[in-house]
Design a protein around this motif. Structure first.
Motif, mmCIF file in Angstrom:
data_model
loop_
_atom_site.group_PDB
_atom_site.id
_atom_site.type_symbol
_atom_site.label_atom_id
_atom_site.label_comp_id
_atom_site.label_asym_id
_atom_site.label_seq_id
_atom_site.Cartn_x
_atom_site.Cartn_y
_atom_site.Cartn_z
ATOM 1 N N VAL A 132 27.081 -82.839 39.885
ATOM 2 C CA VAL A 132 27.706 -84.082 40.315
ATOM 3 C C VAL A 132 27.777 -84.032 41.832
ATOM 4 C CG1 VAL A 132 29.753 -85.550 40.183
ATOM 5 C CG2 VAL A 132 29.105 -84.110 38.221
ATOM 6 N N SER A 133 27.347 -85.103 42.500
ATOM 7 C CA SER A 133 27.370 -85.135 43.962
ATOM 8 C C SER A 133 28.155 -86.354 44.433
ATOM 9 C CB SER A 133 25.937 -85.192 44.510
ATOM 10 O OG SER A 133 25.945 -85.261 45.926
ATOM 11 N N ILE A 134 29.171 -86.119 45.265
ATOM 12 C CA ILE A 134 30.006 -87.198 45.795
ATOM 13 C C ILE A 134 30.260 -86.922 47.273
ATOM 14 C CG2 ILE A 134 32.205 -88.436 45.615
ATOM 15 C CD1 ILE A 134 32.457 -87.330 42.752
ATOM 16 N N ALA A 135 30.019 -87.919 48.110
ATOM 17 C CA ALA A 135 30.273 -87.775 49.542
ATOM 18 C C ALA A 135 30.995 -89.007 50.062
ATOM 19 C CB ALA A 135 28.963 -87.587 50.304
ATOM 20 N N ALA A 136 31.785 -88.804 51.104
ATOM 21 C CA ALA A 136 32.500 -89.895 51.767
ATOM 22 C C ALA A 136 32.059 -89.968 53.222
ATOM 23 C CB ALA A 136 34.007 -89.677 51.688
ATOM 24 N N ALA A 137 31.783 -91.192 53.688
ATOM 25 C CA ALA A 137 31.408 -91.411 55.083
ATOM 26 C C ALA A 137 32.314 -92.482 55.674
ATOM 27 C CB ALA A 137 29.949 -91.833 55.193
ATOM 28 N N VAL A 138 32.738 -92.275 56.899
ATOM 29 C CA VAL A 138 33.572 -93.242 57.610
ATOM 30 C C VAL A 138 32.777 -93.761 58.803
ATOM 31 C CG1 VAL A 138 35.719 -93.614 58.865
ATOM 32 C CG2 VAL A 138 35.681 -92.073 56.892
ATOM 33 N N ARG A 139 32.528 -95.071 58.792
ATOM 34 C CA ARG A 139 31.738 -95.718 59.847
ATOM 35 C C ARG A 139 30.431 -94.963 60.115
ATOM 36 N NH1 ARG A 139 37.037 -96.439 61.215
ATOM 37 N NH2 ARG A 139 37.116 -94.487 62.389
ATOM 38 N N GLY A 140 29.766 -94.591 59.035
ATOM 39 C CA GLY A 140 28.458 -93.957 59.132
ATOM 40 C C GLY A 140 28.456 -92.474 59.405
ATOM 41 N N GLU A 141 29.615 -91.841 59.410
ATOM 42 C CA GLU A 141 29.686 -90.395 59.636
ATOM 43 C C GLU A 141 30.200 -89.694 58.389
ATOM 44 O OE1 GLU A 141 31.953 -87.064 62.434
ATOM 45 O OE2 GLU A 141 32.227 -89.213 62.834
ATOM 46 N N LEU A 142 29.442 -88.739 57.882
ATOM 47 C CA LEU A 142 29.871 -87.978 56.713
ATOM 48 C C LEU A 142 31.077 -87.114 57.069
ATOM 49 C CD1 LEU A 142 26.389 -86.900 55.346
ATOM 50 C CD2 LEU A 142 28.053 -88.337 54.152
ATOM 51 N N VAL A 143 32.124 -87.194 56.249
ATOM 52 C CA VAL A 143 33.350 -86.459 56.559
ATOM 53 C C VAL A 143 33.834 -85.582 55.408
ATOM 54 C CG1 VAL A 143 34.133 -88.128 58.276
ATOM 55 C CG2 VAL A 143 34.801 -88.429 55.880
ATOM 56 N N ALA A 144 33.370 -85.827 54.193
ATOM 57 C CA ALA A 144 33.817 -85.022 53.053
ATOM 58 C C ALA A 144 32.778 -85.109 51.946
ATOM 59 C CB ALA A 144 35.175 -85.508 52.534
ATOM 60 N N GLY A 145 32.651 -84.030 51.176
ATOM 61 C CA GLY A 145 31.698 -84.064 50.076
ATOM 62 C C GLY A 145 31.880 -82.904 49.127
ATOM 63 N N ILE A 146 31.408 -83.121 47.905
ATOM 64 C CA ILE A 146 31.429 -82.073 46.895
ATOM 65 C C ILE A 146 30.131 -82.109 46.108
ATOM 66 C CG2 ILE A 146 32.627 -83.579 45.228
ATOM 67 C CD1 ILE A 146 33.920 -80.996 44.082
ATOM 68 N N VAL A 147 29.614 -80.934 45.814
ATOM 69 C CA VAL A 147 28.537 -80.753 44.846
ATOM 70 C C VAL A 147 29.121 -79.849 43.767
ATOM 71 C CG1 VAL A 147 26.263 -79.754 44.433
ATOM 72 C CG2 VAL A 147 26.685 -81.070 46.527
ATOM 73 N N TYR A 148 29.233 -80.394 42.571
ATOM 74 C CA TYR A 148 29.926 -79.712 41.474
ATOM 75 C C TYR A 148 28.944 -79.372 40.367
ATOM 76 C CZ TYR A 148 33.145 -79.145 37.488
ATOM 77 O OH TYR A 148 33.815 -78.682 36.390
ATOM 78 N N ASP A 149 28.814 -78.092 40.088
ATOM 79 C CA ASP A 149 27.952 -77.599 39.016
ATOM 80 C C ASP A 149 28.824 -77.424 37.773
ATOM 81 O OD1 ASP A 149 26.563 -76.004 37.198
ATOM 82 O OD2 ASP A 149 25.643 -74.752 38.740
#
Length: 259
Positions: free
Chosen positions: A100-117
């Motif tokens: 599972v891949s989830i990422a958060a970006a604020v105004r086009g900048e990646l700031v948080a993410g998880i890759v969950y196996d």
């Protein structure tokens, strides 16, 4: 923006679908296709994305969500990139290399993410504060040269073969001859997580979508590795551990941004 809160939400959403995916794994679920027979989808992809969207929306209602199955919904400076099962073909067949891949970006900048196996229950997480696997800091380090390195790549894909013809096969031959080992495990996100952790040395892919690579790109960069390509646009990517000699690599000719 509360980056810790964003990462907590991403982790909560990813964990929320873990039990369903583990239960369905190796059940040989019914598979349908999207673009063609190389692009499978199952009921679990769609259901998992619905769950993830519900968790995110409950915590951050004024945000946009860009998902592989549901497209783009909502609006705002905060955008989430969601792949509920990256590596669906592996999941559907019973091969334990998907995530599972989830990422958060604020105004086009990646700031948080998880890759969950969900099979191994490994959580690779990253934010502006660093990168971790199961809460332990990770460092992207490993081989310095092709001849010592493990390359993870799905190149050439059927689309690469269609576009490049025999040159794609010749290039693949050069990679096989140059690297210590070349593997095609599937799941761009999980490949990137493994490079971030130093479990493999290089990952290369073409025609990736943001939901495939956004979280993994942040992981690699925050772990001290190198990610080339735009993770928020469709296109090629190349990632490697810190200290790897890309200029002397057989992959130098295809690195994103070359020339």
């Amino acid at each position: 923006m509360d980056v810790t809160g964003l990462l907590d939400t991403a982790a909560e959403a990813a964990r929320a679908v873990g039990p369903r995916l583990r239960k369905a794994f190796r059940s040989r679920p019914q598979v349908t296709t999207k673009r063609d027979f190389h692009d499978p989808v199952t009921e679990h992809d769609r259901a998992a994305e619905e769950t993830i969207r519900a968790v995110i929306t409950a915590r951050w209602p004024d945000s946009a969500i860009v998902g592989e199955e549901g497209g783009e919904t909502g609006s705002g400076d905060l955008r989430w990139y969601v792949d509920p099962i990256d590596g669906t073909a592996n999941f559907a067949a019973g091969l334990p290399f998907f995530c599972v891949s989830i990422a958060a970006a604020v105004r086009g900048e990646l700031v948080a993410g998880i890759v969950y196996d969900p099979v191994r229950e490994d959580e690779f997480t990253a934010s502006s504060d660093g990168a971790w696997c199961n809460g332990t800091p990770i460092r992207s380090s490993g081989a310095a040269r092709d001849r010592e390195a493990m390359l993870l790549s799905s190149y050439p894909t059927p689309l690469d073969l269609e576009a490049e013809g025999e040159e794609a096969l010749r290039r693949y031959g050069r990679l096989v001859g140059s690297f210590a080992a070349v593997r095609r495990p599937g799941s761009a996100a999980l490949k990137l997580a493994h490079v971030a952790a130093g479990w493999s040395d290089v990952a290369y892919g073409t025609r990736a979508h943001p939901w495939d690579v956004a979280a993994g790109a942040l992981l690699v960069r925050q772990a001290g590795g190198v990610y080339l390509g735009d993770p928020l646009a469709r296109g090629a990517y190349l990632a490697h551990v810190g200290g790897f000699d890309l200029e002397g690599s057989a992959l130098a000719e295809v690195r994103p941004g070359r020339g």
